[in-house]
Design an enzyme around this catalytic site. Structure first.
Site, short mmCIF file in Angstrom:
data_model
loop_
_atom_site.label_atom_id
_atom_site.label_comp_id
_atom_site.label_asym_id
_atom_site.label_seq_id
_atom_site.Cartn_x
_atom_site.Cartn_y
_atom_site.Cartn_z
N VAL A 184 0.84 -1.05 -0.06
CA VAL A 184 -0.01 0.10 -0.03
C VAL A 184 0.84 1.30 -0.08
O VAL A 184 1.92 1.16 0.67
CB VAL A 184 -0.82 0.21 1.19
CG1 VAL A 184 -1.96 -1.02 1.13
CG2 VAL A 184 -0.29 -0.19 2.49
N ASP A 185 0.33 2.19 -0.79
CA ASP A 185 1.15 3.38 -0.84
C ASP A 185 0.50 4.24 0.59
O ASP A 185 -0.73 3.90 0.86
CB ASP A 185 0.63 4.43 -2.07
CG ASP A 185 1.14 5.64 -1.80
OD1 ASP A 185 2.42 6.05 -1.54
OD2 ASP A 185 0.36 6.60 -1.98
N LYS A 186 1.24 4.89 1.26
CA LYS A 186 0.71 5.71 2.50
C LYS A 186 -0.37 6.72 1.89
O LYS A 186 -1.41 6.86 2.58
CB LYS A 186 1.88 6.39 3.19
CG LYS A 186 1.21 7.13 4.59
CD LYS A 186 2.39 7.49 5.30
CE LYS A 186 3.10 9.17 4.78
NZ LYS A 186 1.92 10.12 5.00
#
Length: 782
Positions: A468-470
């Protein structure tokens, strides 16, 4: 919505085929496309003869159509129909697939159900007429089994002709669509379920007709207790039961299309356009990009747009599944089909017609419902040999009973051969995967989980790692003021109002966060005078006669502001959590500390807990600095994280995970995430993100919520389980049904399956697959 691909005609069978998915052959400098290998082989054997026949057919068609041409006769993409099992099959207008015999359905979605209703009504009508005529047939032939002997009231010869009169309309009117599909399958050598039905029922009917017309020509081995061997009731009842299966299938397909129709009905029919002359009510079709539209409380937002003026809360639950309304103010984007609740808005139309979010969602769902899962390839290979094997089994059953069966040998042999043809059901095999995919994709759409195609659905089940990207995935994606600590006698309201007055003249993201906080608190802003931006430090302005200075602690210290050390001490704990701290000074004294961060979405902790319960490893990638990344990872109990990564680094990291044997899903929302989304086994785009990310992804989460990742995982697992259950039903049914129909139980129990019972069992097998697939409509995805 997407436009149709060019359609080319198969020169052998005349079927229209999409070149992108068709078999191809070069001949005399031209490329010809084919719907199947059998057509391709026929072409290879006599290309000149086939092309000559095609030219003659086209000439005849042109001659006929030239007299009938009229305006609007040109077909558009709206009336292109395709097969749900064979998407390469396309034609203008409804019909049956020449490969599998299934009814074609519109390729491009419409909120009109007229075509589906007409098809269902036609089959329904044929079925009920078949029932009305088959019941007296059963009374005549099966009545003696329950003590009802019609022959005691009427001459047997007369009753034989009554059977013919009753069966003929059932076979040649009620069952005509089924017979034509069977005939088409033999012409193209793509044998299917309708091949078996046509041969079985026509054999029963034509044999009975021959017996009735020429009784003296029939060997005695066919007679039973001196009675003519008539099977009119078998032909009629078989076709009636198959029609029942078609009616049930059409109804099920209507239900699976319900998700699409519900989405399409979200958009209102009209919009209120603001012009120089005033306001006018217009049809939604007349709205153009750039139009100014008024949306009153309680009305649906007509198109995707941007708020020009006003503020309101918008109910987006019908698209995102999120029950809480979302506050919208000037500059925010709104989505067509959502409901305006409290305030009046004026919006600018940004995306209209086929470019709107709603239209793209609808077409994505429709395309996904017609897509084919990789597991379907196995089914196709089995089905390719299934029907020829059934014909061989039928012939062997006839020979076996004719040689070794009891008297009347040929009667038993004939009934058994027909029963074998009828009980075999490739339809159940064919429906097993598409029905589950159609229902599963529709179920996901209702939860805001949009699946691009069935292959993604199958791959998602195998995923063991979620990357996941933050920013924008775990967090809201824009900085917000998360905490305000005041010094001295200052109140939070006064500090935020003064700071926002100054920051309203700055374009910096942190400045905009302060302005948004003031608007959210309902504070009115006064004009800031003598605004000055000091590069690398902060900003200064005069508000209500007071000099306001905003910036980092070091900057304020350089400006000889008093009380900086206390403000710095208060800021330390927030900075340890990865937040940004800015100080506000008024007339040379520190007045407050504002903590600004990209807040974690409320749903993120719950979503991550669910993902861990599904035994999925979660890895966070971010371009942020190490302290910020570690603070977020520790707070959310994320398994692993990488900080300071570039878009290229994200791509390489996903590629490395895959090379280690992991099946990876990547969730992101920005243009910088697109390479990694494309590299992952499954790319998951947050619907709040950019179009580039959505295009690169296999799954789109309309709500932009990580809970959608968990929902997608649940959906894929339940859909694939449902597909396997359906295939199990279909395979076991055929493995057991064909030997039983061939007489396997007769030597042990004296049981022999009649063709009518075989037809009922065949319809039941399709029904079991349909009912099981429809269970997905109520599946829990949380």
């Amino acid at each position: 919505m997407s436009t149709s691909q060019a359609i080319t005609t198969d020169p052998v069978c005349g079927m229209e085929v999409s070149p992108a998915q068709a078999l191809k052959r070069e001949y005399q400098g031209k490329t010809f496309v084919f719907c199947s290998e059998s057509c391709q082989k026929k072409f290879d054997s006599d290309p000149q003869g086939i092309l000559a026949r095609q030219s003659k057919t086209e000439a005849d068609t042109t001659s006929v159509n030239s007299g009938d041409a009229h305006d609007g006769a040109v077909s558009t993409e709206k009336n292109i129909y395709t097969c749900p099992m064979h998407p390469e099959v396309e034609q203008a207008g409804p019909g049956a697939c020449p490969l599998c015999g299934m009814d074609l359905e519109p390729k491009f979605v419409s909120d009109s159900t007229e075509s589906e209703d007409a098809q269902l009504q036609d089959m329904n009508r044929r079925f009920w007429v078949g029932v009305a005529l088959s019941i007296p047939l059963l009374v005549i032939t099966m009545g003696p089994m329950i003590g009802l002997r019609v022959a005691d009231w009427m001459p047997v010869q007369f009753l034989n002709w009554v059977q013919l009169a009753l069966a003929t309309p059932v076979v040649f009117w009620c069952g005509w669509p089924l017979l034509t599909r069977g005939a088409s399958s033999f012409r193209s050598l793509n044998l299917n379920m309708f091949s078996l039905i046509a041969v079985g029922t026509l054999a029963a009917y034509l044999f009975s007709l021959f017996v009735l017309l020429f009784p003296t020509w029939i060997p005695e081995a066919f007679y039973e207790k001196g009675q003519l061997p008539l099977y009119f009731e078998a032909a009629a009842v078989i076709l009636t039961l198959v029609l029942l299966g078609q009616v049930l299938e059409l109804r099920a397909r209507q239900q699976t299309g319900g998700a699409i129709r519900e989405l399409m009905q979200l958009a209102p029919d009209t919009a209120h356009r603001i012009t120089d002359e005033g306001e006018e009510k217009i049809s939604l079709d007349l709205v153009h990009k750039g139009d100014r539209l008024r949306v009153r409380p309680g009305e649906k937002v007509p198109v995707d747009g941007r708020v020009l003026s006003g503020s309101s809360s918008i109910d987006e639950s019908m698209l995102t599944g999120e029950p809480l309304p979302v506050q919208k103010v000037e500059g925010d984007e709104v989505t067509g089909g959502t409901v305006n609740q409290t305030g009046a808005l004026v919006i600018e139309a940004v995306s209209v017609g086929n470019d709107s979010v709603l239209s793209r969602i609808v077409q994505m769902v429709a395309d996904a419902q017609r897509s084919r899962a990789p597991i379907q390839k196995l089914v196709d290979q089995v089905a390719q040999y299934f029907v020829p094997v059934v014909f061989v089994c039928s012939i062997l059953a006839f020979i076996g009973w004719a040689v070794w069966g009891p008297d009347p040998k040929l009667a038993y042999a004939f009934v058994t051969a027909v029963a074998v043809l009828i009980i075999a059901c490739p339809c159940a095999l064919g429906l097993a995967t598409p029905m589950s995919v159609m229902v599963g994709v529709g179920r996901g759409a209702k939860e805001g989980v949009l699946i691009k195609n069935a292959e993604v659905l199958e791959t998602m089940e195998k995923v063991d790692t979620i990357v996941v990207d933050k920013t924008g995935t775990l967090t809201l994606g824009r900085p917000e003021v998360t905490s305000v600590e005041t010094l001295g006698d200052w109140t939070e309201e006064k500090i935020v109002a003064m700071a926002a007055a100054v920051e309203s003249q700055s374009e910096h993201p942190l400045a905009q966060a302060v302005v948004r906080r003031a608007k959210a608190d309902g504070l009115s802003l006064v004009e800031a005078l003598e605004f000055e931006s000091i590069t690398g430090g902060g900003v200064r302005a005069v508000v209500n006669g007071k000099t306001v200075l905003i910036g980092k602690a070091d900057f304020l210290a350089e400006q000889s502001v008093a009380g900086v050390d206390e403000a710095r001490r208060r800021a330390a704990s927030y900075q340890e959590e990865g937040q940004t701290a800015i100080l506000v000074a008024v007339d040379g004294e520190a007045a407050a500390m504002l903590a600004i961060s990209d807040p974690i979405k409320e749903s993120t902790p719950i979503a991550l807990k669910t993902l861990h319960q599904l035994s999925l490893k979660v890895i966070m990638l971010t371009g942020d600095a190490e302290p910020t990344a570690r603070a977020v990872a520790d707070k959310l109990c994320i398994d692993e994280f990488r900080a300071g990564v570039s878009p290229e680094d994200k791509h390489h990291f996903v590629a490395r995970l895959r090379s280690e044997g992991r099946v990876v899903a990547m969730a992101g929302d920005g243009i910088n995430d697109a390479p990694a989304l494309a590299e992952a086994d499954v790319g998951i785009a947050m619907g709040t993100g950019t179009g580039v990310a959505i295009e690169a992804a296999g799954v789109t989460l309309v709500g932009g919520d990580l809970r959608g990742v968990a929902a997608a995982s649940h959906l894929s697992r339940k859909t694939m389980k449902n597909i396997r259950e359906n295939l199990f039903f279909a395979f076991v049914y055929n493995v057991l049904g064909i030997p039983v129909a061939a007489g396997l139980l007769y030597p042990f129990f004296g049981l022999l399956l009649s063709p009518m019972i075989a037809a009922a069992a065949m319809s039941l097998s399709s029904l079991s697959v349909i009912v099981n697939a429809l269970r997905l409509r109520s599946a829990r995805l949380s």
